[in-house]
Write an enzyme that holds these catalytic residues in place. Structure first.
Site, mmCIF file in Angstrom:
data_model
loop_
_atom_site.group_PDB
_atom_site.id
_atom_site.type_symbol
_atom_site.label_atom_id
_atom_site.label_comp_id
_atom_site.label_asym_id
_atom_site.label_seq_id
_atom_site.Cartn_x
_atom_site.Cartn_y
_atom_site.Cartn_z
ATOM 1 N N GLY A 1 133.817 -89.533 30.715
ATOM 2 C CA GLY A 1 133.916 -88.086 30.542
ATOM 3 C C GLY A 1 134.301 -87.412 31.843
ATOM 4 O O GLY A 1 134.093 -87.961 32.933
ATOM 5 N N TYR B 1 134.261 -78.185 28.152
ATOM 6 C CA TYR B 1 133.283 -79.278 28.149
ATOM 7 C C TYR B 1 132.284 -79.114 26.996
ATOM 8 O O TYR B 1 131.975 -80.069 26.277
ATOM 9 C CB TYR B 1 132.544 -79.293 29.488
ATOM 10 C CG TYR B 1 131.603 -80.453 29.681
ATOM 11 C CD1 TYR B 1 132.097 -81.711 30.006
ATOM 12 C CD2 TYR B 1 130.229 -80.287 29.565
ATOM 13 C CE1 TYR B 1 131.233 -82.784 30.206
ATOM 14 C CE2 TYR B 1 129.356 -81.343 29.760
ATOM 15 C CZ TYR B 1 129.867 -82.592 30.073
ATOM 16 O OH TYR B 1 129.007 -83.654 30.259
#
Length: 447
Positions: free
Chosen positions: A289, A352
């Site tokens: 990520g 995000y």
């Protein structure tokens, strides 16, 4: 980065000063180690309501879970509240826990067993839902590094004693985790346990003979996950981008595994993983990520799309490919990484937060179908403030706020996420499916 405030509050002057100023007084958490793998002290069993579990007789027979007599400072309390069906039953919850809460040892555990909410009995549904508010509230006030969680057993209200005992057996891996030092940073969670799935497990090496792939495994949380899965017996494949190949190879060599240099966002990433693992895969951990923070009004399309591509689109593509190709074997586990930013939102992280909320949607939709069609469970961990190089770069006052804004008053460690991932990856955790477990010390942000 060291938490100097936590260290200071552990000294006599620190305790005195913080008490006088009304400042948080976090307790250094007890975590698992080879030298000290379990708690000292007993597990007190209590019951509220007319339980179908016959005083946890089914649980008492579970291998490795010992329930000695209560000591002055019990390590844990296990309350069977599956039979709570009305407000009077909730009074029994109070009566059972009120005398013992104060005596639970520092870093101790309280686990409440609940039943599913009835669609036919709104009194039972109200009482069982009340257990969520109760456990979350108790978790926020109990202090001294102690945690409180609720485990819902499927069909625990069934008339058949055999059925109820089966539900308790299905929860064995979950109870082993929650009643151990491995769950140090898990509190205020509600975990649903479904029907038991057969698994023959060596609890000292539950992943022996199984292959695990960890994306973004070269550093940080990913490296901790790889190390913990290897500790539990897995052959670990550490996947990371080509630019981190040297770090990935170093981690893999240390763990006796292998490294795979691959851009997870590549359209053929799933096919290349399948080609690299011709014998199949048992555990798929989506850890890779990135963040590209900026408020939406100042966020160019590239910053938006890069985060969504790494954090969500690649997870969807590779999962689909590995399930379709049969690379993930029956009995396999998928553990994805969400975030409390996806559950609660966070200023400057619309990209995000969207990507991590998308992971939650993936888990909830795919989990029942993956289990039915492929024999694979799908769950997610949702970290809160974890002490990593990324959080070390946060400005001081914001970093301190992030550390203290949870019931345990401190940041978590990468190993806390890793231990939670290992529990979900365990072959004995087949009854845990479609769950999103927050590893956040019961953050004050979000639900």
């Amino acid at each position: 980065m060291a938490d100097r405030y936590l260290s200071f509050t552990g000294t006599a002057p620190g305790r005195f000063l913080t008490r006088r100023l009304g400042l948080p007084q976090p307790t250094v958490l007890r975590r698992w180690s080879r030298e000290s793998p379990g708690f000292e002290g007993g597990v007190v069993q209590l019951t509220a309501g007319k339980s179908e579990l016959s005083g946890l007789t089914g649980l008492s027979g579970l291998a490795g879970l010992q329930f000695p007599s209560a000591s002055d400072a019990p390590a844990a309390v296990l309350l069977d509240a599956t039979g709570v069906r009305d407000v009077d039953g909730l009074a029994e919850v109070h009566a059972a826990l009120h005398p013992v809460v104060r005596s639970v040892a520092a870093s101790g555990r309280i686990v409440v067993l609940g039943a599913p909410l009835s669609a036919e009995d709104h009194h039972q549904a109200a009482a069982q839902q009340a257990l969520e508010g109760f456990t979350r509230s108790l978790g926020k006030e109990i202090g001294r590094g102690r945690t409180v969680n609720l485990v819902r057993l499927s069909d625990a209200s069934a008339a058949s004693a055999d059925s109820a005992a089966s539900d308790v057996s299905a929860a064995e891996s979950t109870l082993r985790f929650l009643l151990s030092p491995k769950s140090a940073y898990i509190s205020g969670q509600v975990i649903e346990v479904g029907p038991a799935q057969e698994a023959d497990v060596d609890w000292s090496q539950p992943l022996a003979g199984r292959t695990a792939l960890v994306t973004g495994g070269a550093r940080g949380i990913g490296a901790a996950v790889a190390e913990t899965l290897a500790r539990d017996g897995a052959r670990v494949v550490v996947l990371d981008v080509p630019g981190a190949a040297a770090d990935a190879e170093q981690v893999a060599a240390r763990l006796g595994g292998s490294a795979l240099a691959l851009d997870i966002t590549a359209a053929d990433a799933g096919a290349r993983i399948a080609e690299a693992l011709p014998d199949g895969l048992d555990v798929l951990v989506h850890n890779a990520g990135i963040t590209r923070d900026r408020r939406l009004v100042n966020m160019p399309a590239e910053r938006w799309s890069s985060v969504l591509d790494v954090n969500l689109a690649s997870v969807l593509r590779t999962t689909d490919a590995l399930l379709e190709k049969g690379t993930l074997r029956r009995g396999g586990r998928i553990v994805a990484t969400a975030s409390i930013a996806g559950l609660a939102g966070n200023a400057g992280q619309t990209n995000y937060g969207a990507s991590k909320a998308g992971v939650v949607g993936l888990v909830r939709s795919l989990a029942p179908r993956a289990l039915a069609g492929h024999g694979v469970t799908v769950n997610a961990v949702a970290p809160g403030f974890i002490e990593t190089k990324m959080t070390a770069a946060i400005p001081l006052f914001i970093r301190e706020a992030g550390r203290r804004m949870n019931s345990l008053g401190q940041g978590g460690l990468p190993v806390d996420v890793a231990e939670t991932t290992a529990w979900l990856a365990n072959p004995a955790s087949g009854a845990v499916n479609g769950q999103v477990v927050r590893v956040c010390g019961q953050s004050l942000l979000g639900a």
